[in-house]
Design an enzyme around this catalytic site. Structure first.
Site, PDB file in Angstrom:
ATOM      1  N   GLU A  93      17.941  -6.153  51.042  1.00  0.00           N
ATOM      2  CA  GLU A  93      16.721  -6.905  51.506  1.00  0.00           C
ATOM      3  C   GLU A  93      15.466  -6.682  51.203  1.00  0.00           C
ATOM      4  O   GLU A  93      14.973  -5.725  51.209  1.00  0.00           O
ATOM      5  CB  GLU A  93      17.031  -7.486  53.023  1.00  0.00           C
ATOM      6  CG  GLU A  93      18.183  -8.237  53.373  1.00  0.00           C
ATOM      7  CD  GLU A  93      17.682  -9.773  53.218  1.00  0.00           C
ATOM      8  OE1 GLU A  93      16.898  -9.767  52.140  1.00  0.00           O
ATOM      9  OE2 GLU A  93      18.195 -10.752  53.937  1.00  0.00           O
ATOM     10  N   ASP A  94      15.071  -7.882  50.513  1.00  0.00           N
ATOM     11  CA  ASP A  94      13.459  -7.573  50.357  1.00  0.00           C
ATOM     12  C   ASP A  94      12.735  -7.589  51.701  1.00  0.00           C
ATOM     13  O   ASP A  94      11.591  -6.764  51.849  1.00  0.00           O
ATOM     14  CB  ASP A  94      12.801  -8.844  49.460  1.00  0.00           C
ATOM     15  CG  ASP A  94      13.207 -10.040  50.117  1.00  0.00           C
ATOM     16  OD1 ASP A  94      14.295 -10.434  51.000  1.00  0.00           O
ATOM     17  OD2 ASP A  94      12.607 -11.192  49.875  1.00  0.00           O
ATOM     18  N   ASP A  97      12.686 -10.406  58.771  1.00  0.00           N
ATOM     19  CA  ASP A  97      11.676 -11.210  59.529  1.00  0.00           C
ATOM     20  C   ASP A  97      12.478 -11.490  60.858  1.00  0.00           C
ATOM     21  O   ASP A  97      12.359 -10.588  61.822  1.00  0.00           O
ATOM     22  CB  ASP A  97      11.465 -12.340  58.811  1.00  0.00           C
ATOM     23  CG  ASP A  97      10.502 -13.329  59.150  1.00  0.00           C
ATOM     24  OD1 ASP A  97      10.297 -13.407  60.430  1.00  0.00           O
ATOM     25  OD2 ASP A  97       9.743 -13.775  58.337  1.00  0.00           O
ATOM     26  N   PHE A 146       1.996 -13.852  56.131  1.00  0.00           N
ATOM     27  CA  PHE A 146       3.000 -14.542  55.045  1.00  0.00           C
ATOM     28  C   PHE A 146       2.744 -13.704  53.777  1.00  0.00           C
ATOM     29  O   PHE A 146       1.659 -13.752  53.166  1.00  0.00           O
ATOM     30  CB  PHE A 146       2.573 -15.823  54.921  1.00  0.00           C
ATOM     31  CG  PHE A 146       3.773 -16.578  54.067  1.00  0.00           C
ATOM     32  CD1 PHE A 146       4.621 -17.434  54.785  1.00  0.00           C
ATOM     33  CD2 PHE A 146       3.767 -16.398  52.799  1.00  0.00           C
ATOM     34  CE1 PHE A 146       5.590 -18.102  54.183  1.00  0.00           C
ATOM     35  CE2 PHE A 146       4.796 -17.096  52.053  1.00  0.00           C
ATOM     36  CZ  PHE A 146       5.750 -17.841  52.844  1.00  0.00           C
ATOM     37  N   ARG A 159       6.752 -14.714  42.987  1.00  0.00           N
ATOM     38  CA  ARG A 159       7.653 -13.775  43.012  1.00  0.00           C
ATOM     39  C   ARG A 159       7.546 -12.611  41.928  1.00  0.00           C
ATOM     40  O   ARG A 159       7.882 -11.585  42.118  1.00  0.00           O
ATOM     41  CB  ARG A 159       9.109 -14.341  42.553  1.00  0.00           C
ATOM     42  CG  ARG A 159       9.531 -15.172  43.871  1.00  0.00           C
ATOM     43  CD  ARG A 159      11.057 -15.583  43.625  1.00  0.00           C
ATOM     44  NE  ARG A 159      11.578 -16.714  44.312  1.00  0.00           N
ATOM     45  CZ  ARG A 159      12.127 -16.666  45.401  1.00  0.00           C
ATOM     46  NH1 ARG A 159      12.299 -15.563  46.122  1.00  0.00           N
ATOM     47  NH2 ARG A 159      12.521 -17.745  45.931  1.00  0.00           N
TER      48      ARG A 159
HETATM   49  C1  PRP Z   1      14.329 -14.374  53.032  1.00  0.00           C
HETATM   50  C2  PRP Z   1      14.693 -12.757  52.778  1.00  0.00           C
HETATM   51  C3  PRP Z   1      15.576 -12.601  53.742  1.00  0.00           C
HETATM   52  C4  PRP Z   1      15.530 -13.818  54.968  1.00  0.00           C
HETATM   53  C5  PRP Z   1      14.913 -12.739  55.982  1.00  0.00           C
HETATM   54  O1  PRP Z   1      15.021 -15.173  52.202  1.00  0.00           O
HETATM   55  O2  PRP Z   1      15.083 -12.671  51.628  1.00  0.00           O
HETATM   56  O3  PRP Z   1      17.026 -12.972  53.352  1.00  0.00           O
HETATM   57  O4  PRP Z   1      14.506 -14.618  54.409  1.00  0.00           O
HETATM   58  O5  PRP Z   1      14.495 -13.825  57.164  1.00  0.00           O
HETATM   59  P1  PRP Z   1      15.208 -13.707  58.618  1.00  0.00           P
HETATM   60  O6  PRP Z   1      15.273 -12.280  59.015  1.00  0.00           O
HETATM   61  O7  PRP Z   1      14.311 -14.347  59.466  1.00  0.00           O
HETATM   62  O8  PRP Z   1      16.576 -14.287  58.683  1.00  0.00           O
HETATM   63  P2  PRP Z   1      14.635 -16.634  51.926  1.00  0.00           P
HETATM   64  O9  PRP Z   1      15.537 -17.477  52.949  1.00  0.00           O
HETATM   65  O10 PRP Z   1      13.325 -16.858  52.103  1.00  0.00           O
HETATM   66  O11 PRP Z   1      15.132 -17.017  50.562  1.00  0.00           O
HETATM   67  P3  PRP Z   1      14.689 -16.305  49.118  1.00  0.00           P
HETATM   68  O12 PRP Z   1      15.080 -14.865  49.319  1.00  0.00           O
HETATM   69  O13 PRP Z   1      15.700 -17.062  48.094  1.00  0.00           O
HETATM   70  O14 PRP Z   1      13.364 -16.471  48.701  1.00  0.00           O
END
Ligand code: PRP
Length: 184
Positions: A93-94, A97, A146, A159
């Site tokens: 995961e990046d 949150d 953010f 990105r």
């Molecule tokens: C982001 C990130 C995780 C998720 C974390 O993805 O890459 O997958 O949100 O959030 P959480 O801990 O609150 O569940 P996003 O939905 O922004 O999609 P993306 O990676 O395509 O930008």
């Protein structure tokens, strides 16, 4: 935009994580599963930093659906294309949150009987956690700001940045679109 984590710091931390994962998997061959789309740059750098044989796959989950609030109920958009039974799986995961996405993925993969399941996240935004979830390898803990760059976006922008930066509240206001600029 304020740079929170510079490119050099990210690169050296990713190399450390790569070495750590290699130490923890002496028998190889872990399967890294990247969570699209934010993971792509981290995944590529992590692969280059992982000095053991490994395989990769990708999964796509929708939690935010054009909103800045997690729905709390992630949905599988694109599954991986293989059986993970008996494999050493690492979810990449990046950012974590609220934690709902990673917990959903852990449950989804644990039901498929991997030999082991670990998680790695470049960024841990712990002050926002609603769903406690174990993260085995963490790049950096960050405050409740953010953040964009190194794969993370704001409305699909930023990105490509090689660093992680925080946007100010003003920068988070709706940006003019190409259409609205053209219409002016
Ligand atoms: C982001 C990130 C995780 C998720 C974390 O993805 O890459 O997958 O949100 O959030 P959480 O801990 O609150 O569940 P996003 O939905 O922004 O999609 P993306 O990676 O395509 O930008």
């Amino acid at each position: 935009m304020e740079v929170l984590i510079g490119s050099d710091a990210i690169q050296s931390r990713v190399r450390e994580i790569g070495r750590q994962i290699a130490r923890d998997h002496p028998a190889g061959v872990p399967l890294l599963i990247g969570v699209l789309r934010g993971c792509v740059i981290f995944m590529a750098d992590l692969m280059k930093s992982l000095p053991i044989p490994h395989e990769i796959d990708f999964i796509s989950v929708s939690s935010y659906e054009h909103s800045s609030q997690s729905s709390g109920t992630p949905r599988l958009v694109k599954d991986i294309g293989r059986d993970i039974a008996g494999r050493d799986v690492i979810i990449v995961e990046d950012i974590v949150d609220t934690g709902y996405t990673l917990e959903f993925l852990r449950r989804t993969f644990l039901a498929r009987n991997p030999a082991s399941l670990k998680t790695v996240a470049l960024l841990d935004k712990r002050p926002r956690r609603e769903c406690p979830v174990p993260i085995d390898y963490i790049g950096f803990e960050i405050p409740d700001r953010f953040v964009v760059g190194y794969g993370l976006d704001f409305a699909e922008r930023f990105r490509h940045l090689p660093y992680v930066a925080a946007l100010s509240p003003e920068e988070l206001l709706p940006q003019p679109t190409a259409r609205s600029v053209g219409a002016a």
